[in-house]
Write an enzyme that holds these catalytic residues in place. Structure first.
Site, mmCIF file in Angstrom:
data_model
loop_
_atom_site.group_PDB
_atom_site.id
_atom_site.type_symbol
_atom_site.label_atom_id
_atom_site.label_comp_id
_atom_site.label_asym_id
_atom_site.label_seq_id
_atom_site.Cartn_x
_atom_site.Cartn_y
_atom_site.Cartn_z
ATOM 1 N N ASP A 166 1.264 -7.002 1.449
ATOM 2 C CA ASP A 166 1.260 -5.783 2.243
ATOM 3 C C ASP A 166 0.449 -6.103 3.510
ATOM 4 O O ASP A 166 -0.360 -7.037 3.508
ATOM 5 C CB ASP A 166 0.605 -4.664 1.430
ATOM 6 N N ASP B 290 -1.019 -3.448 6.210
ATOM 7 C CA ASP B 290 -2.119 -2.513 6.500
ATOM 8 C C ASP B 290 -3.051 -2.411 5.297
ATOM 9 O O ASP B 290 -2.621 -2.017 4.208
ATOM 10 C CB ASP B 290 -1.570 -1.114 6.810
HETATM 11 C C1 BG6 Z 1 1.975 1.532 5.901
HETATM 12 C C2 BG6 Z 1 0.717 2.350 6.022
HETATM 13 O O1 BG6 Z 1 1.662 0.171 5.921
HETATM 14 O O2 BG6 Z 1 2.861 1.812 6.988
HETATM 15 C C3 BG6 Z 1 1.079 3.834 6.114
HETATM 16 O O3 BG6 Z 1 -0.098 2.134 4.889
HETATM 17 C C4 BG6 Z 1 2.037 4.049 7.282
HETATM 18 O O4 BG6 Z 1 -0.094 4.597 6.281
HETATM 19 C C5 BG6 Z 1 3.271 3.178 7.092
HETATM 20 O O5 BG6 Z 1 2.430 5.429 7.337
HETATM 21 C C6 BG6 Z 1 4.266 3.313 8.245
HETATM 22 O O6 BG6 Z 1 3.688 2.764 9.389
HETATM 23 P P1 BG6 Z 1 4.307 2.825 10.846
HETATM 24 O O7 BG6 Z 1 3.518 1.770 11.601
HETATM 25 O O8 BG6 Z 1 5.769 2.447 10.736
HETATM 26 O O9 BG6 Z 1 4.145 4.201 11.371
HETATM 27 MG MG MG Z 2 -1.492 -1.035 2.665
#
Ligand code: BG6
Ligand code: MG
Length: 212
Positions: free
Chosen positions: A9, A11
């Site tokens: 993963d 984030d």
């Molecule tokens: C995930 C995060 O990695 O990505 C979430 O943990 C986030 O919090 C999701 O909503 C979508 O991210 P993005 O960058 O496409 O808005």
């Molecule tokens: Mg994550």
């Protein structure tokens, strides 16, 4: 070797973007007069952008249509991407980089399995733009974690069977997604201790002991 590849993963595992997500959702929520705090932000971990917006709007007394919601999601994302410009290779911890390098030296394929549509931008900000063997992210999936799609696609892109992949996750939804994909998982941060992962990591480098 127990595994042929590791799917990370992004984030909360490779780097920390939680606070930028928080600030961007908070700016939108404040503009709409909707209560939002860090506890609600924690529920957005691993959840897609549109599903996150639904959670943010749970506290709203107004109902919004699909076009308004799409505009809100874009507003949040524009703010979020401005904040991401503050990220640099200094936001990649030496421990994470050294662990990744060691795993690669041991012959493992390294992939990303993230719900984010900003994955490539974030990786390039922290200096890992060309680092991973394959990327499966929010741009190639139709169903968000806990659905296994993002990890099954990641394994397919790496050319590996699910049983040969280990997933590393900080969200419970991601650990559930790994299990649904038939993959072992290592939980870190918020997900560690949820009782569903194959391994719980106290720190990122503990991963090295899981793959021997
Ligand atoms: C995930 C995060 O990695 O990505 C979430 O943990 C986030 O919090 C999701 O909503 C979508 O991210 P993005 O960058 O496409 O808005
Ligand atoms: Mg994550």
């Amino acid at each position: 070797m127990k595994y042929k590849g590791i799917i990370f993963d992004l984030d909360g595992v490779i780097c920390s973007t939680d606070h930028y997500h928080y600030l961007a959702w908070k700016a939108l929520a404040d503009r709409l007069g909707v209560y939002f705090d860090e506890t609600i932000n924690n529920r957005l971990r691993g959840v897609s952008r549109m599903a996150s917006l639904e959670i943010v709007l749970e506290r709203s007394d107004k109902a919004y249509g699909p076009e308004e919601k799409a505009a809100f999601a874009e507003e949040k994302n524009n703010c979020y991407r401005e904040l991401l410009k503050n990220m640099s290779p200094a936001d990649l911890s030496p421990e994470v980089k050294a662990t990744l390098d060691t795993l690669r030296q041991r012959g493992l394929l390294l992939g990303i399995g993230s719900s984010s549509k900003n994955t490539k931008f974030i990786l390039s900000q922290i200096g890992l733009g060309d680092y991973f063997d394959k990327i499966s992210d929010g741009t190639n999936i139709t169903r968000s974690k806990p659905d296994p799609e993002v990890f099954l696609k990641g394994a397919e892109y790496l050319g590996l069977a699910p049983k040969d992949c280990l997933v590393v996750e900080d969200a419970k939804a991601g650990i559930e997604a790994a299990a649904a994909a038939g993959m072992d998982s290592a939980a870190i941060g918020d997900a560690a201790g949820c009782g569903l992962a194959t391994y719980d990591l106290a720190r990122f480098s503990d991963l090295l002991a899981c793959v021997d």
